[in-house]
Design an enzyme around this catalytic site. Structure first.
Site, mmCIF file in Angstrom:
data_model
loop_
_atom_site.group_PDB
_atom_site.id
_atom_site.type_symbol
_atom_site.label_atom_id
_atom_site.label_comp_id
_atom_site.label_asym_id
_atom_site.label_seq_id
_atom_site.Cartn_x
_atom_site.Cartn_y
_atom_site.Cartn_z
ATOM 1 N N GLU A 41 6.690 90.104 50.549
ATOM 2 C CA GLU A 41 7.062 90.868 49.362
ATOM 3 C C GLU A 41 8.570 90.769 49.085
ATOM 4 O O GLU A 41 9.389 90.914 49.997
ATOM 5 C CB GLU A 41 6.662 92.332 49.561
ATOM 6 C CG GLU A 41 6.975 93.235 48.379
ATOM 7 C CD GLU A 41 6.577 94.681 48.625
ATOM 8 O OE1 GLU A 41 6.550 95.462 47.669
ATOM 9 O OE2 GLU A 41 6.283 95.014 49.804
ATOM 10 N N LYS A 123 2.848 94.318 40.797
ATOM 11 C CA LYS A 123 2.330 95.349 41.707
ATOM 12 C C LYS A 123 1.888 96.591 40.934
ATOM 13 O O LYS A 123 2.634 97.105 40.089
ATOM 14 C CB LYS A 123 3.433 95.700 42.712
ATOM 15 C CG LYS A 123 3.052 96.657 43.829
ATOM 16 C CD LYS A 123 4.243 96.799 44.766
ATOM 17 C CE LYS A 123 3.966 97.678 45.967
ATOM 18 N NZ LYS A 123 5.146 97.723 46.873
ATOM 19 N N CYS A 159 1.531 94.273 48.615
ATOM 20 C CA CYS A 159 1.731 95.358 49.581
ATOM 21 C C CYS A 159 0.888 96.599 49.314
ATOM 22 O O CYS A 159 -0.275 96.651 49.676
ATOM 23 C CB CYS A 159 3.219 95.715 49.651
ATOM 24 S SG CYS A 159 3.664 96.684 51.126
ATOM 25 N N SER A 186 6.498 95.586 55.133
ATOM 26 C CA SER A 186 5.954 96.745 55.837
ATOM 27 C C SER A 186 6.761 96.999 57.100
ATOM 28 O O SER A 186 6.588 96.302 58.099
ATOM 29 C CB SER A 186 4.479 96.497 56.181
ATOM 30 O OG SER A 186 3.932 97.586 56.881
#
Length: 559
Positions: A41, A123, A159, A186
């Protein structure tokens, strides 16, 4: 279908360097026969870019580098994360002004193919909890993207889209996706792997899809990304796993039609103490390296916190790049100096000894008049700590080395630390490590050794340091338990109050003594002003001090 998971360690803001690293990983993967390459990401900017996203020149540079990167990509696609300026994409949303403000950007993933940007996914789930502050910058996307990659329907997500039921992963499967890509940023904390795999398994089973989960790796300020990327089959089985806490390029061959995979690389799981220690080493190494430091200074007292901090620094940087600085006072025991010397000798780093007796005398003389008629107490004790902090910072300024503070989470929680004294430093490796875990990590370090550590193997932390009762040694015969509960009791209360926001009544209902809970929670609340001035440190628990726990300093709430 051969899918490459490019698990990289980007530096926030180094857009051109990050693009070059993505290019190298892509070419290596293609040379290895990959049909599709997936990166993490916001891999083009690093994560989190925070208010760099509000700088128009930064967003413009991202656009230029994305276009350059696209021209380097051939027929096998590359999925890359980037912040996208979407103010002109949908004028109906009515963004006010010209700045890249919230709702002016999207957290996007571009599928680059044959020199062009073939697809862009935005996203849809925008996290605004823990270390995540995405609602400040990003608007939520609304459209699904299911792309044809070599005849296979591939769904694109980012994500948080995976971290919950339904949503884009489920909808992609309904629209025919056989493989769902999930680039992530993450951060590590203990237990995070189980959370990731639980959500991935739920989506894989519900949708009958392959999940390709690609995480970042490396340290960024107060977080460490552990990598640990994986490929999960539609039956919920992890068929391949990348390295933890190290860059990796994992190529996995799957058959989306029959839900099978070729034998693939597999990295064994680190047990919890090993993972925590590795996170601290990687976070410390990258903090120094990415900020232009190659050497560290640590005040060594013969105590357990400075011992573990020194070991972490040596494993991160190498013994020749680390100096242990002993600053004994009249209250320092002979054993503490002996233990500190043994520690430095075992780790093979540099030893500096600076006695502070005469400096303490000078302070006493200077303060004699205003202190007249008062009893000696905390003020005099803290002068010793602040003398040491001043000496460390003087060495730092002169030598260009970064000072690592040695405080742990238990101490920072209750304010058992001295502003401008032992809190002085540019980074605090143990800031999110409870005192009881400090002991566990010392035992682990003495018993284990990993290839990526730059320090020696064997027992590097003397047993005498581990066995002695903890003491700040700022007055004769002082022990931490003079001011604090036993650390086993303290840490149990802190975990509930700090990480879960448990109330006093809830903690008492869980079996803790009310007087103890009341004392500890008041200490935590009153120490907020100190923590606000503390250096950053690596997050290893579910809720760390800093951006994850934002309480007002001026605060009259007593409940």
């Amino acid at each position: 279908m051969r899918i490459a998971l490019a698990q990289l360690n980007p530096t926030v803001g180094a857009v051109e360097a990050n693009a070059a690293a993505l290019t190298t990983a892509y070419q290596t993967a293609v040379d290895g026969g990959a049909d599709l390459v997936v990166s993490g990401e916001l891999g083009l900017t690093g994560y989190p870019p925070d208010d760099l996203l509000l700088k128009p020149a930064f967003i413009a540079t991202v656009g230029e580098q994305l276009a350059t990167l696209a021209r380097r990509v051939g027929v096998p696609p590359l999925l890359v994360g980037f912040p996208e300026d979407v103010r002109d994409v949908d004028d109906a949303l009515g963004v006010i002004g010209e700045d890249a403000t919230p709702q002016g950007l999207a957290n996007s993933a571009a599928l680059l193919v044959d020199g062009r940007i073939a697809h862009v996914y935005r996203k849809q789930r925008i996290p605004n909890y823990g270390v995540f502050d995405e609602a400040r910058y990003f608007r939520a996307g609304t459209d699904l993207v299911v792309a044809d990659v070599g005849g296979t329907a591939v769904g694109l997500t980012v994500c948080e889209d995976l971290w919950g039921p339904g949503g884009p992963v489920t909808e992609s499967a309904r629209r025919g996706a056989k493989v769902v890509l999930s680039p992530n940023a993450s951060p590590f904390h203990h237990g995070k792997r189980d959370e990731r795999e639980r959500w991935a398994r739920r989506h894989a089973l519900d949708g009958g899809v392959w999940i390709v989960y690609v995480n970042l790796v490396g340290g960024q300020d107060d977080v460490a990304y552990d990598g640990d990327s994986f490929v999960m089959a539609p039956d919920g089985t992890v068929v391949a796993r990348a390295a933890q806490f190290a860059e990796d390029l994992l190529i996995v061959e799957i058959d989306p039609v029959v839900s099978s995979a070729q034998a693939a690389p597999w990295t064994p799981r680190l047990e919890h103490r090993a993972a925590i220690y590795e996170a601290i080493v990687v976070g410390t190494r990258d903090y120094l390296d990415k900020n232009g430091f190659d050497r560290a200074l640590i005040g060594v007292s013969g105590g357990i916190d400075s011992a573990l901090t020194l070991a972490v620094a040596v494993d991160a940087l190498g013994p020749e790049h680390v100096s242990g600085v002993a600053m004994p006072s009249p209250h320092s025991s002979a054993g503490s100096i002996t233990d500190a010397k043994a520690l430095v000798g075992a780790l093979g780093c540099n030893w500096i000894e600076l006695r502070i007796d005469e400096i303490m005398d000078a302070f006493s003389s200077t303060l004699a008049a205003p202190f007249a008629g008062t009893e000696e107490g905390v003020a005099e004790e803290n002068i010793q700590s602040r003398i040491r902090g001043t000496l460390l910072m003087a060495l730092s300024n002169k030598l260009g080395h970064l000072v690592l503070a040695t405080g742990n989470k238990s101490e920072y929680a209750v304010g058992y630390a001295t502003l401008y004294g032992d809190m002085a430093g540019g980074f605090a490796p143990l800031k999110d490590v409870y005192k009881t875990v400090v002991y566990e990590l010392c035992a682990y370090r003495n018993a284990a050794h990993r290839e990526n550590w730059l320090g020696p193997a064997g027992t590097v932390i003397p047993q005498a340091i581990i066995d002695k009762p903890p003491s700040a040694e700022l007055r004769p015969d002082q022990l931490d338990t003079d001011s604090l509960p036993e650390y086993e009791q303290l840490d149990a209360v802190l975990e509930g109050y700090v990480e879960r926001y448990d109330s006093v009544d809830r903690l008492v209902a869980d079996g803790h003594d009310r007087a103890l809970v009341t004392k500890v929670t008041r200490m935590v609340d009153r120490a907020e002003y100190k923590r606000r001035q503390a250096p950053p440190g690596v997050k290893v628990t579910r809720r760390a001090f800093g951006r994850e726990r934002r309480l007002p300093i001026t605060n009259a709430w007593g409940g």
